[in-house]
Each structure stands twice: as C-alpha cells, then as structure tokens.
Write a protein that holds these residues in place. Structure first.
Motif, mmCIF file in Angstrom:
data_model
loop_
_atom_site.group_PDB
_atom_site.id
_atom_site.type_symbol
_atom_site.label_atom_id
_atom_site.label_comp_id
_atom_site.label_asym_id
_atom_site.label_seq_id
_atom_site.Cartn_x
_atom_site.Cartn_y
_atom_site.Cartn_z
ATOM 1 N N TYR A 1 17.854 -31.759 15.962
ATOM 2 C CA TYR A 1 17.777 -32.017 14.523
ATOM 3 C C TYR A 1 18.266 -33.429 14.195
ATOM 4 O O TYR A 1 17.731 -34.088 13.292
ATOM 5 N N GLU B 1 23.332 -22.285 -4.331
ATOM 6 C CA GLU B 1 22.294 -21.264 -4.417
ATOM 7 C C GLU B 1 22.948 -19.883 -4.383
ATOM 8 O O GLU B 1 23.905 -19.665 -3.632
ATOM 9 N N ILE C 1 25.155 -20.047 -0.977
ATOM 10 C CA ILE C 1 25.591 -21.210 -0.216
ATOM 11 C C ILE C 1 26.291 -22.173 -1.155
ATOM 12 O O ILE C 1 25.821 -22.449 -2.264
ATOM 13 N N ILE D 1 28.323 -20.604 3.849
ATOM 14 C CA ILE D 1 27.199 -19.750 3.481
ATOM 15 C C ILE D 1 27.675 -18.314 3.666
ATOM 16 O O ILE D 1 28.401 -18.001 4.623
ATOM 17 N N LEU E 1 20.419 -32.668 4.420
ATOM 18 C CA LEU E 1 19.985 -31.310 4.097
ATOM 19 C C LEU E 1 18.916 -30.820 5.065
ATOM 20 O O LEU E 1 18.858 -29.623 5.380
ATOM 21 N N ASN E 2 18.062 -31.719 5.558
ATOM 22 C CA ASN E 2 17.102 -31.333 6.587
ATOM 23 C C ASN E 2 17.820 -30.777 7.811
ATOM 24 O O ASN E 2 17.434 -29.734 8.364
ATOM 25 N N ASN F 1 19.768 -27.368 6.944
ATOM 26 C CA ASN F 1 18.863 -26.224 6.801
ATOM 27 C C ASN F 1 18.205 -25.854 8.126
ATOM 28 O O ASN F 1 18.015 -24.664 8.419
ATOM 29 N N LEU G 1 20.961 -24.007 10.234
ATOM 30 C CA LEU G 1 21.264 -22.677 9.691
ATOM 31 C C LEU G 1 20.091 -21.723 9.892
ATOM 32 O O LEU G 1 20.293 -20.540 10.208
ATOM 33 N N LYS G 2 18.878 -22.217 9.729
ATOM 34 C CA LYS G 2 17.711 -21.367 9.961
ATOM 35 C C LYS G 2 17.640 -20.949 11.427
ATOM 36 O O LYS G 2 17.355 -19.789 11.752
ATOM 37 N N PHE H 1 19.605 -17.301 5.860
ATOM 38 C CA PHE H 1 18.670 -17.333 4.737
ATOM 39 C C PHE H 1 17.822 -16.054 4.591
ATOM 40 O O PHE H 1 17.032 -15.952 3.664
#
Length: 272
Positions: A35, A199, A206, A228, A255-256, A259, A262-263, A268
């Motif tokens: 990432y 969110e 989160i 989260i 944020l890319n 996320n 975490l994904k 999520f």
C-alpha cells in the motif's frame, strides 16, 4: 510475508518504547508494504486488537521513531482547552482573524467542533495562545506526550518540529482517550471522542484525527490515528507516511493506505 517474533525478541526491542498496550502477541506484517509502494511513500502502520491483545505492525523501527505530530496534536489541544475552560463547549465559537488562507473552510468563524472537523490551523493556534505556554507545558508533561518540548512558539510548536511523538505514543494516547483513562474530565474526553467520529453505520464506526506537516528535511508527513469499532469491539490504529514529493496528495494517500489495510484485515463488513 508474516514474521512472528519470540517474546524475548519483542521485549528486547520494544519493552520501553511500545507503551500503548500490554501485548500478548506481536506480529510484523510486511504485506502492508504494497500500500505504501503503490502510493510512492514510506511509512508505518500499527493495529491493536484490544479484545485479543494482538498488535500487528508494519515497519517497527518507524513506529517507535518520533516525528512532528502536525494536526494530530489538535486532540491534545482540544482536551486542554475544554479541561481548563479556555473553550467552554464544542459549540464555542472561535473568531476568524480575517486573514484569507488557501483552505476556504478556515476563512470564517468556527465552533470548536467545526475547527476540529476542518483541521483549521489558525483557529487552533488561537486556542493554544489562549491556553498559554505554562498551562500547555503542564498538560504535555502530565501526558508525557512525546519529547514534551514546546519550543519558542506557543502557536506552532506541533508544526515546527519542536514537539515530536512516535506513532506508538500516538496510539497510546487515543487508546487511553477511548477508555476515559487520560487525566481529563470524562465529559471532556467524550467531547473529543465525538469530534473524532468520521463514520457511524450498521457495520462499523470509525474515529480518527489526521495530520499533515513537514519534517526537518522538508519531507511531507501524513498521519491518521484513531480506532475502528465493530460489534462493540475496538481496534486502535496509527498510520504515518513520509514523502519528498512536493506534489503528493497527502490527504488522499493517507486514506487510501488506511482503507486498503483495514479492508485487507477484514474490516467494514461488520464481521470483526
């Protein structure tokens, strides 16, 4: 590639520096590296599963290296302001100084909650000036926040590399904030937690604070620190990135990466 460390090796490296949690298991996960590579940045990521006592890290050395906190310091700034009464509530208005800046949301009067949401540097600089040097130093010392150095300027020490904090120490701060374990009134801690919420849906909530600044080499530094929660089970995280590219889109990149990681870990979907 996942590398498991022996308990002895972990203690030898991180017993002093990794103060954010009591670890039953520490694992380095180098699969997160992709990432950072995809986004052409260096950095580190750490995730702590509070229920299982499991700590997963990418780039252990950086996770325990102190760097300027940038706007993640707004967590502490807001806590001190509310605790001392410099700011009464999250709806208290901080007046705009009339100086036009390149972030349009900053060019107006803002409540504390709005200033936190927009990460308004000038509004939080005004808050720091109202708090004052001696009071701010007292609270930073009380929290043992990073190197605890304010430097010469009360309104920019978190941006000018005077104050520095490690990603691990940042995680320790937000973990204590989540559990009302900081030396502030519970109502004050709740107010700051509420401002960190990003969110809230049926699968997860989160909460985090971002940061963006420049280190002594003029490299851009990006932060995301928070938690989260799925099925009332909190997981704490801290992301730190660095790049020498002056054109890098730090808000998007951080944020890319967050996320994506975490994904990959299964978040999520409300199944954690």
């Amino acid at each position: 590639m996942k590398i498991k460390y022996s308990a002895f090796h972990v203690l030898a490296i991180v017993a002093i520096l990794l103060s954010s949690c009591s670890m039953n298991n520490v694992e380095q996960d180098n699969s997160f590296k992709k990432y950072f590579d995809e986004n052409k940045v260096n950095g580190s990521f750490a995730l702590f599963d509070n229920g299982r006592g499991k700590f997963v890290i990418y780039n252990l050395k950086r996770d325990t290296t102190r760097i300027l906190p940038a706007s993640t310091f707004k967590i502490v700034n807001a806590l001190v302001a509310l605790q001392t009464g410099v700011i009464t509530t999250d709806s208290t208005i901080i007046k705009w100084d009339g100086v036009q800046r390149n972030v349009s949301n900053w060019n107006q009067d803002l409540s504390l909650a709005q200033a936190f949401r927009y990460s308004s540097v000038p509004h939080f600089q005004e808050i720091a000036r109202r708090i004052g040097r001696d009071t701010m130093q007292k609270w930073i010392d009380s929290l043992k926040y990073g190197n605890m150095k304010i430097g010469p300027a009360i309104d920019s020490f978190w941006l000018d590399n005077s104050l520095q904090v490690s990603p691990d120490e940042e995680m320790g701060l937000v973990k204590k904030l989540y559990f009302d374990q900081l030396p502030f009134r519970k109502g004050v801690q709740k107010a700051v937690r509420d401002m960190m919420l990003q969110e809230d849906n049926s699968n997860y909530t989160i909460s985090y604070k971002t940061g963006w600044g420049f280190n002594g080499e003029n490299h851009a530094i990006g932060w995301v620190v928070g938690w989260i929660e799925e099925n009332r089970h909190p997981y704490f995280f801290v992301l730190n990135i660095e790049t020498a590219d002056p054109e890098a889109d730090i808000p998007a990149i951080r944020l890319n990466i967050l996320n994506g990681i975490l994904k990959q870990k299964g978040f999520f979907e409300g199944k954690m």
